[in-house]
Design an enzyme around this catalytic site. Structure first.
Site, short mmCIF file in Angstrom:
data_model
loop_
_atom_site.label_atom_id
_atom_site.label_comp_id
_atom_site.label_asym_id
_atom_site.label_seq_id
_atom_site.Cartn_x
_atom_site.Cartn_y
_atom_site.Cartn_z
N SER A 1 -17.30 -3.43 -8.68
CA SER A 1 -18.53 -3.89 -8.03
C SER A 1 -19.64 -3.96 -9.07
O SER A 1 -20.19 -2.93 -9.47
CB SER A 1 -18.92 -2.93 -6.90
OG SER A 1 -20.10 -3.36 -6.25
N LYS B 1 0.87 -1.18 0.00
CA LYS B 1 0.00 0.00 0.00
C LYS B 1 0.90 1.22 0.00
O LYS B 1 1.66 1.45 0.94
CB LYS B 1 -0.89 0.00 1.24
CG LYS B 1 -1.87 1.16 1.31
CD LYS B 1 -2.93 1.07 0.23
CE LYS B 1 -3.95 2.21 0.38
NZ LYS B 1 -5.02 2.14 -0.63
#
Length: 238
Positions: A171, A37
């Site tokens: 999504s 990250k």
């Protein structure tokens, strides 16, 4: 693809869950995986961040962060307000290279979109991808508005001479509207890159064992999956 940079077209498009799906599929294919990250914002020191969420869903991956800031803001702004040193593209590049020496695949997850600033000099995830000469996977939303943000991201990547590996829908709704269904054909056109997957809405709420078993069915073979863009498009066509 020893290093794959993963960005979103904006916030809340499913980037972390998509990163977890890529990691899970790579693990299922027998590859060792590290997740980096670049800059974690909006999380306290004692809270799990996005890399930990990837590990929770995907399984045994090596996780690392370059920097963490408490407020949910762009990294440069969050660093300034916290009085902390900013993360710089060179920091991310160095960490990714070290991880690549010991793993088959390193996934570098950005913060927000491609041009979100890491530091006051304007360093971004695009600079990281350029220095690493790594392909970039773009996670996009499904519905109205996604064509514009996806095309802008794709144009910026190509303008910098960077490889756009493809687009993943972060999504896919249970009951897609007309715009979402049309976007299955239009996203590859505006990005000039293949559609490499579509994660079902709520994928991140699955039990980890179910997530790991199912993840390859959401991603195309280039991402170690079995998802077929053409068949999916026919099934969901308006």
């Amino acid at each position: 693809m020893p290093v794959l940079v993963i960005t979103g077209t904006g916030t809340e498009v499913g980037k972390t869950v998509a990163t977890a799906a890529v990691a899970a599929s790579a693990l299922a294919a027998g590859r060792t995986v590290a997740v980096l990250k670049a800059a974690q914002t909006g999380v306290r020191p004692d809270e799990p961040g996005d890399a930990a969420e990837v590990a929770r869903l995907a399984g045994p991956v090596t996780t690392a962060e370059c920097a963490r800031y408490p407020e949910p803001l762009a990294p440069a702004t969050a660093a300034r307000r916290a009085g902390l040193a900013p993360v710089r593209p060179g920091d991310v590049v160095e960490r990714a290279q070290k991880l690549a020496a010991g793993h088959d695949l390193v996934l570098v997850e950005g913060a927000g979109g491609l041009l979100v600033r890491f530091d006051e000099e304007g360093g971004t995830l695009a600079d990281v991808a350029g220095a690493l000469r790594a392909p970039v996977l773009v996670v996009a939303s499904a519905g109205l508005g996604t064509l514009n943000t996806t095309e802008l991201t794709a144009r910026e990547l190509r303008g910098r001479g960077l490889e756009l590996a493809g687009v993943v829908i972060g999504s896919w709704p249970d009951s897609p509207d007309l715009a979402s269904r049309c976007n299955l054909a239009d996203l590859p056109t505006v990005s000039a890159a293949p559609l490499l997957g579509a994660l079902p809405a709520g994928a991140g709420r699955l039990e980890p064992a179910d997530f790991r078993t199912t993840a390859p069915s959401w991603l195309a073979p280039r991402l170690d999956g079995t998802w077929d863009a053409e068949a999916f498009g026919v099934r969901e066509a308006p």
